[in-house]
Write a protein that holds these residues in place. Structure first.
Motif, PDB file in Angstrom:
ATOM      1  N   ALA A 188      -9.956   0.401  -2.372  1.00 39.41           N
ATOM      2  CA  ALA A 188     -10.137  -0.397  -1.935  1.00 39.41           C
ATOM      3  C   ALA A 188     -10.210  -0.765  -0.117  1.00 39.41           C
ATOM      4  O   ALA A 188     -11.570  -1.245  -0.346  1.00 39.41           O
ATOM      5  N   ALA A 189      -9.424   0.106   0.508  1.00 35.40           N
ATOM      6  CA  ALA A 189     -10.780  -0.381   1.553  1.00 35.40           C
ATOM      7  C   ALA A 189     -11.384   0.528   2.671  1.00 35.40           C
ATOM      8  O   ALA A 189     -12.356  -0.721   2.800  1.00 35.40           O
ATOM      9  N   SER A 190     -11.546   1.559   1.689  1.00 35.23           N
ATOM     10  CA  SER A 190     -13.173   2.427   1.987  1.00 35.23           C
ATOM     11  C   SER A 190     -14.368   1.449   1.207  1.00 35.23           C
ATOM     12  O   SER A 190     -15.558   1.745   1.958  1.00 35.23           O
TER      13      SER A 190
ATOM     14  N   ASP B  67      -7.421  -4.737   7.495  1.00 35.46           N
ATOM     15  CA  ASP B  67      -6.516  -4.277   8.573  1.00 35.46           C
ATOM     16  C   ASP B  67      -5.175  -5.908   7.853  1.00 35.46           C
ATOM     17  O   ASP B  67      -4.381  -5.879   7.804  1.00 35.46           O
ATOM     18  N   ALA B  68      -5.522  -6.191   8.758  1.00 35.41           N
ATOM     19  CA  ALA B  68      -5.798  -8.420   7.851  1.00 35.41           C
ATOM     20  C   ALA B  68      -5.382  -8.442   6.555  1.00 35.41           C
ATOM     21  O   ALA B  68      -4.167  -8.481   6.160  1.00 35.41           O
TER      22      ALA B  68
ATOM     23  N   LYS C  15      -0.805  -5.205  14.094  1.00 38.09           N
ATOM     24  CA  LYS C  15      -1.649  -5.573  15.181  1.00 38.09           C
ATOM     25  C   LYS C  15      -0.907  -4.048  16.634  1.00 38.09           C
ATOM     26  O   LYS C  15       0.001  -4.050  16.618  1.00 38.09           O
ATOM     27  N   GLN C  16      -2.474  -3.985  17.198  1.00 37.51           N
ATOM     28  CA  GLN C  16      -1.111  -2.711  18.358  1.00 37.51           C
ATOM     29  C   GLN C  16      -2.106  -3.296  19.668  1.00 37.51           C
ATOM     30  O   GLN C  16      -2.759  -3.872  19.107  1.00 37.51           O
TER      31      GLN C  16
ATOM     32  N   ARG D 201      -4.221 -16.053  11.022  1.00 35.63           N
ATOM     33  CA  ARG D 201      -3.948 -14.941  10.443  1.00 35.63           C
ATOM     34  C   ARG D 201      -5.206 -14.420   9.177  1.00 35.63           C
ATOM     35  O   ARG D 201      -5.169 -13.549   7.837  1.00 35.63           O
ATOM     36  N   TYR D 202      -6.626 -14.284   9.853  1.00 36.42           N
ATOM     37  CA  TYR D 202      -7.797 -14.186   9.050  1.00 36.42           C
ATOM     38  C   TYR D 202      -7.952 -14.613   6.689  1.00 36.42           C
ATOM     39  O   TYR D 202      -8.661 -14.004   6.484  1.00 36.42           O
ATOM     40  N   ASP D 203      -6.989 -15.719   7.316  1.00 34.23           N
ATOM     41  CA  ASP D 203      -6.771 -16.019   5.340  1.00 34.23           C
ATOM     42  C   ASP D 203      -8.379 -16.630   4.843  1.00 34.23           C
ATOM     43  O   ASP D 203      -8.796 -15.724   3.637  1.00 34.23           O
TER      44      ASP D 203
END
Length: 441
Positions: free
Chosen positions: A376-378, A391-392, A398-399, A409-411
């Motif tokens: 899914a991420a790809s 990432d959210a 977070k780094q 929060r990137y909702d």
């Protein structure tokens, strides 16, 4: 006096026993020989070696052997052996018995493992149930009744080699990680002096976690889940689809509860998320549809359980059809208690659907539940979503400096990314023409 063979031989019995203490050239004290009175059985008396010392305020007499069966030289060596024990702070007279008691009290591997699960894994690892399952299946049959302190590096290697030889190298790696952590914990808690895993390497090469399903594989796999011949429960079918659709961790999906869902958002509480932070996941229309179907199944299962309980209690009770369901979205069908399906249920279900050679599962190259999250991420990345947004969605921590200053929060972005991914997924599983593969991009 200075003890010599001649002097000892010339010692004569008296009316009562007496001791002759000897000086040792190495400075050891307490060396003595006891001469007993003459008897009808022993007219010339008998002589015995002793180590005489004080321990915890009491005078102790430790017999070393009888003379002349034990010579002066042999008695001196025996004294030295016991002196070393005495010098270490232990009582030479009871050290063997103490060792026996200590051995009897020493935990077996099973006992140690149970203590490790209860005191460490349950408190610190979300995967503790999987650890427990592997220990019960792989370790207890081989070592369960053995004393943990008797397990050696050879035992560890032999156990792992057998698992590798049966064709399960990654399982061997998982076993090694668990028992290494268990033994290290035992050393930290002073249950063991040394870990038998010290110096042992992983039994198999660590495979790179880069499996991404292609569009064609997604279509085959998705449609295979709807095949009634597939060997898996309806709860697992729905949950596996939701892993791919929401890109969340298998363990978080398996424990989904109605209390965590508010409209179009699912909030994974901090105590269930890997990074210990609450995580909001947007539920697209297809995700809500899958959840609704799962709730229907869960409610039906609950009604069956209540009816069964009523029959067992011999009570006439009607279950309300209008009663709103409150509970786990994917309840475990095999337990009477209110529990969700376990995370490893997904892996076991996929394993049951493997081909005989173990190369394909549900019609495609074998994969793991976590590979669906990566897939899914790809595909989101292929659609142009920014790394921060992905990432959210994945709830990655977070780094660096951004961890302190970027608390957004990137909702909105998460919602857009998951809506786009749903549209892509629907097109993949419904259209007939070939799709582009995220795994090839």
């Amino acid at each position: 006096m200075k003890l010599t063979d001649t002097a000892i031989k010339n010692l004569k019995p008296r009316d009562s026993k007496y001791y002759i203490h000897g000086d040792m050239s190495n400075g050891r004290h307490g060396f003595a020989i006891c001469v007993y009175p003459a008897s009808q059985k022993y007219p010339s008396g008998t002589k015995s070696w002793f180590f005489i010392y004080r321990f915890e305020g009491k005078r102790c007499f430790l017999p070393l052997g009888k003379y002349p069966t034990m010579s002066l030289a042999d008695a001196s060596r025996e004294l030295e052996r016991h002196w070393q024990v005495f010098a270490s702070g232990k009582n030479p007279a009871t050290v063997e018995e103490d060792k026996k008691i200590e051995l009897e009290a020493a935990p077996t591997v099973k006992k140690l493992a149970e203590e490790y699960i209860e005191r460490h894994a349950m408190a610190n690892k979300k995967s503790w149930l999987e650890d427990q399952r592997i220990l019960e299946k792989e370790v207890y049959p081989a070592w369960g009744k053995r004393k943990a302190q008797d397990i050696t590096k050879r035992h560890v290697n032999d156990l792992l080699d057998k698992v590798v030889d049966r064709g399960s190298p990654q399982t061997a790696n998982n076993i090694f990680k668990i028992i290494r952590k268990m033994f290290n914990w035992a050393v930290e808690k002073d249950r063991l002096k040394i870990s038998p895993c010290l110096g042992v390497k992983a039994p198999a090469a660590i495979t790179a976690k880069d499996r991404v399903l292609s569009a064609a594989e997604i279509k085959t796999f998705w449609n295979s889940l709807d095949n009634p011949d597939a060997s898996m429960t309806v709860e697992v079918r729905h949950a596996i689809k939701l892993i791919l659709l929401t890109a969340q961790r298998p363990g978080e999906v398996s424990g989904m509860h109605t209390k965590e869902i508010d409209g179009n958002w699912w909030t994974i509480p901090a105590d269930r998320s890997k990074n210990k932070k609450a995580h909001r996941v947007y539920l697209s229309p297809l995700a809500r549809e899958i959840i609704a179907k799962a709730i229907v199944e869960a409610k039906a299962a609950q009604k069956r359980a209540e009816a069964r309980k009523a029959r067992e209690d011999n009570i006439s009770r009607k279950v309300s059809e209008e009663k709103e369901y409150c509970g786990y979205i994917f309840p475990c069908p095999h337990l009477k208690k209110d529990k969700p399906i376990e995370r490893h249920s997904f892996s076991k279900a996929l394993k049951r659907n493997e081909s005989e050679d173990g190369l394909t599962t549900l019609g495609i190259t074998t994969f793991t539940p976590h590979d669906l999250r990566r897939t899914a991420a790809s595909f989101m990345a292929e659609s142009g979503e920014m790394d921060e947004v992905i990432d959210a969605v994945l709830n990655h921590s977070k780094q660096g400096i951004i961890k302190v200053y970027n608390l957004y929060r990137y909702d909105k972005e998460k919602q857009k990314a998951l809506e786009m991914w749903e549209q892509k997924l629907i097109s993949i599983v419904t259209v007939t023409e070939p799709q582009a593969d995220a795994s090839q991009s």
